[in-house]
Structures are given as C-alpha cells and as structure tokens.
Design a protein around this motif. Structure first.
Motif, mmCIF file in Angstrom:
data_model
loop_
_atom_site.group_PDB
_atom_site.id
_atom_site.type_symbol
_atom_site.label_atom_id
_atom_site.label_comp_id
_atom_site.label_asym_id
_atom_site.label_seq_id
_atom_site.Cartn_x
_atom_site.Cartn_y
_atom_site.Cartn_z
ATOM 1 N N ALA A 108 18.836 -36.169 -7.845
ATOM 2 C CA ALA A 108 19.771 -37.241 -8.179
ATOM 3 C C ALA A 108 19.256 -38.581 -7.660
ATOM 4 O O ALA A 108 18.360 -38.657 -6.820
ATOM 5 C CB ALA A 108 21.148 -36.934 -7.593
ATOM 6 N N VAL A 109 19.842 -39.654 -8.181
ATOM 7 C CA VAL A 109 19.567 -41.014 -7.737
ATOM 8 C C VAL A 109 20.644 -41.405 -6.736
ATOM 9 O O VAL A 109 21.831 -41.444 -7.075
ATOM 10 C CB VAL A 109 19.544 -41.997 -8.921
ATOM 11 C CG1 VAL A 109 19.331 -43.425 -8.421
ATOM 12 C CG2 VAL A 109 18.466 -41.613 -9.918
ATOM 13 N N CYS A 110 20.236 -41.677 -5.510
ATOM 14 C CA CYS A 110 21.175 -42.028 -4.436
ATOM 15 C C CYS A 110 21.143 -43.530 -4.226
ATOM 16 O O CYS A 110 20.069 -44.120 -4.055
ATOM 17 C CB CYS A 110 20.809 -41.290 -3.146
ATOM 18 S SG CYS A 110 21.735 -41.835 -1.697
ATOM 19 N N SER A 174 17.557 -32.849 -2.556
ATOM 20 C CA SER A 174 18.472 -33.016 -3.688
ATOM 21 C C SER A 174 18.346 -34.384 -4.347
ATOM 22 O O SER A 174 19.014 -34.637 -5.348
ATOM 23 C CB SER A 174 19.917 -32.812 -3.221
ATOM 24 O OG SER A 174 20.249 -33.728 -2.190
ATOM 25 N N TYR A 175 17.477 -35.265 -3.815
ATOM 26 C CA TYR A 175 17.317 -36.604 -4.369
ATOM 27 C C TYR A 175 15.866 -36.837 -4.767
ATOM 28 O O TYR A 175 14.931 -36.396 -4.097
ATOM 29 C CB TYR A 175 17.730 -37.670 -3.351
ATOM 30 C CG TYR A 175 19.173 -37.557 -2.907
ATOM 31 C CD1 TYR A 175 20.209 -37.808 -3.801
ATOM 32 C CD2 TYR A 175 19.506 -37.189 -1.609
ATOM 33 C CE1 TYR A 175 21.532 -37.693 -3.411
ATOM 34 C CE2 TYR A 175 20.824 -37.068 -1.212
ATOM 35 C CZ TYR A 175 21.839 -37.322 -2.118
ATOM 36 O OH TYR A 175 23.142 -37.204 -1.734
ATOM 37 N N SER A 176 15.706 -37.537 -5.878
ATOM 38 C CA SER A 176 14.375 -37.954 -6.307
ATOM 39 C C SER A 176 14.135 -39.440 -6.057
ATOM 40 O O SER A 176 12.989 -39.870 -5.929
ATOM 41 C CB SER A 176 14.179 -37.658 -7.799
ATOM 42 O OG SER A 176 15.151 -38.346 -8.576
ATOM 43 N N VAL A 177 15.205 -40.231 -5.994
ATOM 44 C CA VAL A 177 15.111 -41.666 -5.725
ATOM 45 C C VAL A 177 16.241 -42.047 -4.781
ATOM 46 O O VAL A 177 17.377 -41.583 -4.936
ATOM 47 C CB VAL A 177 15.205 -42.516 -7.012
ATOM 48 C CG1 VAL A 177 15.018 -43.989 -6.690
ATOM 49 C CG2 VAL A 177 14.193 -42.070 -8.036
ATOM 50 N N ILE A 178 15.926 -42.913 -3.816
ATOM 51 C CA ILE A 178 16.929 -43.460 -2.908
ATOM 52 C C ILE A 178 16.837 -44.973 -2.963
ATOM 53 O O ILE A 178 15.768 -45.554 -2.728
ATOM 54 C CB ILE A 178 16.732 -42.952 -1.467
ATOM 55 C CG1 ILE A 178 16.993 -41.447 -1.405
ATOM 56 C CG2 ILE A 178 17.652 -43.690 -0.504
ATOM 57 C CD1 ILE A 178 16.833 -40.849 -0.038
ATOM 58 N N LEU A 179 17.961 -45.616 -3.294
ATOM 59 C CA LEU A 179 18.041 -47.071 -3.336
ATOM 60 C C LEU A 179 18.842 -47.541 -2.132
ATOM 61 O O LEU A 179 20.012 -47.165 -1.968
ATOM 62 C CB LEU A 179 18.716 -47.557 -4.622
ATOM 63 C CG LEU A 179 17.934 -47.456 -5.935
ATOM 64 C CD1 LEU A 179 18.034 -46.058 -6.520
ATOM 65 C CD2 LEU A 179 18.451 -48.472 -6.937
ATOM 66 N N LEU A 180 18.225 -48.354 -1.300
ATOM 67 C CA LEU A 180 18.910 -48.952 -0.156
ATOM 68 C C LEU A 180 19.331 -50.363 -0.556
ATOM 69 O O LEU A 180 18.523 -51.285 -0.553
ATOM 70 C CB LEU A 180 17.992 -48.981 1.066
ATOM 71 C CG LEU A 180 17.558 -47.622 1.632
ATOM 72 C CD1 LEU A 180 16.626 -47.825 2.817
ATOM 73 C CD2 LEU A 180 18.755 -46.793 2.044
#
Length: 359
Positions: A108-110, A174-180
């Motif tokens: 998922a994209v977080c 469970s994540y493929s991308v993390i946006l801060l």
C-alpha cells in the motif's frame, strides 16, 4: 607556540560509497526504463477531473514519477496549494503502487500527516476525487479512529500510527511507498521516522537483492529465522519526503541520513497579488471579538470570496464560528422583516452555510 598547518584528507571510502550509490541508481534507472509499464486506469468524476487540472503539480507528473522510479528516496518541495498532498498518492496509484497485480508494487501507499485532522480531511478529499467510498481504495487510520480496509491502496495516517507499526514490523512489508508529508515541521515523530526510514530503505534493497540471489526457497528447505528466504519475497521501499519550505538542505545535505543525496524536485505554486493591511488599533484584551467583527465587516463590505481566519486553538475556532453565525442569523431575520437585503444575502452566502471550521 608551534602552529602546524592543518592537514585535510579526503575520505576515499566515502567517495567510493557515493560513487557506488550513484552507479546503483543508474542501474535501477536503466532497469526501470527497460521493465514493463505499470498503468492502472482510473475514472474520476468530471467535476473533480476539471478541478485537479488547475493544480500546478499536474504538469509535473511525468517528472515526479520518473524521479520516484529511478530513486529510492525523493525530496519533493512544493508550496501550499500546489496539490502535492492529494495528487502524488494518485500518481502512485495510477503507476501501479498498491495494486496486487504487480508484486513489486503490491504494498500500500502510506501517507503520514502530523495531525489527525489533516489525515482525515485529505483522505476524504482523495476518495472524493477518485469517486470511491472512504474506507475502500482510500482509507485513514488515526488514534481511536480508523476507516481502512484490507484492500486499501492509499492509507493516510498520523506519524505516530506509523511509529507503532514499526514496532511490530520494522521492515514495513505491507507498504511499497511511504510519503512523509509536512516534513518541514520537524516534529519528534517525523524526525524519528526519517532516521529509521533512512536505515530501512537500504535494508529493504539489500534483502531484495539477497532474496533474488537465493531464489525462491522450496517448501522442504528448512530455513532458520535469520535466513532471507524465511522472510518471503521482499521488495524495495520508496520514500518521498514532501516539504512546503525551501529548507530542503536539512534532508538532501545530511550525510548521516543519506550517504547519497536524494534528488530534489520542486513544484511551482499558484501565485496571486497580495495587499497587506494593518489595523489602526491592536486589541490586547478581546482579540477574538475584534477578529470576529473584522470578519463580519469584510463579508458585508468587500466583494465575494473566502475569508481565512487563524486562531490559536479549537475552542477559539468554535467560539468564533458561533458568534459569526449568530451575527448573520440576526441580520438575516432583521432584513427579512424589513424586506431588504444586504451584500451578504445578495452573494448567496447566508449565515448557515458560509463557515467551515478546522482546528
């Protein structure tokens, strides 16, 4: 006293590591360009599609996605109003991130936010733009409240929630991308996440390479807990640091965080002419009442448009909203009895529907 000239030596090991990192980035760029195209078709409501076309970030979609495909860490700098918070997650969704059909992008994209109100409101906006129900493709998770499903591809959450998830699964598989998002605020949780993710990104890349080198382990093969094959398929993690200020050097020039400086992408913002007016008298006692009176006067006397009022807390916001509604409801009743109308009623903004409180 003996003054000896300082001897400056070049750290050859650091230079070699930086060169190796650049070569690895070039290899990933070549592999990304040679690999299959990942595209997910999305149909948006016509009104939403027309509104998002006006955002400055839409014209930079290709540049942003190429930077993300070629680098594991990207710094995205865009002023408030550029559309980065709502549009970048949709860019990723259209590129196949969060889609189970593409194993390397199935996570998922977080999207992290420093405040729960921002996490909930942005999740609602993205769900509305995609034309889906909140909690399905797009969801949010904050403290004591969550609307996220097992198949949610885009998940908005506070940085504290992601910190708790790191305690149970440091790899964040469970994540493929993390946006801060809002990284320029430099809150405690954001700084901790930056430090941990700066170690997690190369770890995921290294474990992925080891998993590919080892091949898929057979079911009869007895692996230990430290064996890479026992972890299952591990894919690289993408991290996007989004900031609304020009001080991106805190991230790009910090050698402790990233030995190889991440690329910096800038998004232009919409600019409008601004005229600054100062009050002749500064109210020190009842500044809230003075602000309410000023808002009412602007609404009555100036042309139509939005009014943004900054206050110090949720209680003051609620008090101001109540006072403004009461002021215009009394004025509407009085004018209704006299059969007249003022500029506020002519503009189609009765008191009951002109306010939106956010704290």
């Amino acid at each position: 006293l003996c003054c000896c000239p300082a001897v400056v030596t070049v750290d050859e090991d650091a230079a070699e590591e930086a060169a190796a990192a650049r070569a690895a980035a070039a290899e990933r760029a070549a592999a990304a360009s040679a690999g299959p195209t990942r595209v997910v078709s999305i149909t948006r409501p016509p009104a939403m599609e027309e509104a998002r076309r006006q955002l400055p970030i839409i014209g930079l979609e290709q540049e942003i996605m190429e930077g993300i495909a070629h680098n594991d860490v990207v710094v995205l700098c865009g002023e408030t109003g550029s559309g980065k918070t709502t549009q970048v997650p949709q860019f990723l969704l259209e590129a196949g991130y969060g889609c189970s059909d593409f194993p390397e992008r199935a996570g998922a994209v977080c999207v992290t936010q420093p405040r729960r109100v921002a996490a909930i409101s942005t999740a609602e906006r993205v769900a509305a733009e995609l034309g889906v129900e909140l909690g399905t493709t797009v969801g949010y998770q904050v403290r004591h409240d969550r609307r996220v499903g097992a198949d949610s591809a885009i998940r908005f959450m506070t940085d504290g929630v992601l910190m708790r998830q790191l305690q149970s699964d440091f790899l964040l598989r469970s994540y493929s991308v993390i946006l801060l998002d809002e990284a320029h605020e430099r809150s405690l949780n954001t700084d901790l996440l930056l430090g941990m993710l700066s170690r997690l990104v190369p770890l995921r890349r290294r474990l992925h390479q080891q998993w590919l080198a080892a091949g898929e382990p057979s079911a009869q093969h007895n692996t230990s807990q430290t064996d890479v094959g026992s972890l299952g398929p591990i894919y690289p993690l993408k991290v996007i640091i989004m900031s609304a200020t020009l001080r991106t050097s805190d991230f790009t020039e910090n050698q402790r965080l990233f030995s190889n400086p991440p690329p910096e992408l800038r998004v232009p913002a919409r600019q409008f002419p601004v005229t600054i007016h100062f009050s002749k008298h500064t109210e020190l006692q009842d500044y809230l009442g003075a602000a309410v009176r000023k808002v009412c006067r602007i609404h009555r006397e100036l042309p139509g448009g939005g009014i943004l009022l900054f206050l110090t807390g949720q209680r003051e916001v609620q008090v101001a909203v109540r006072r403004i509604r009461q002021a215009f409801s009394k004025a509407s009743r009085a004018e209704g009895g006299n059969g007249s109308s003022n500029s506020s009623s002519q503009s189609g903004n009765p008191s009951g529907g002109i306010l939106d409180a956010t704290s």
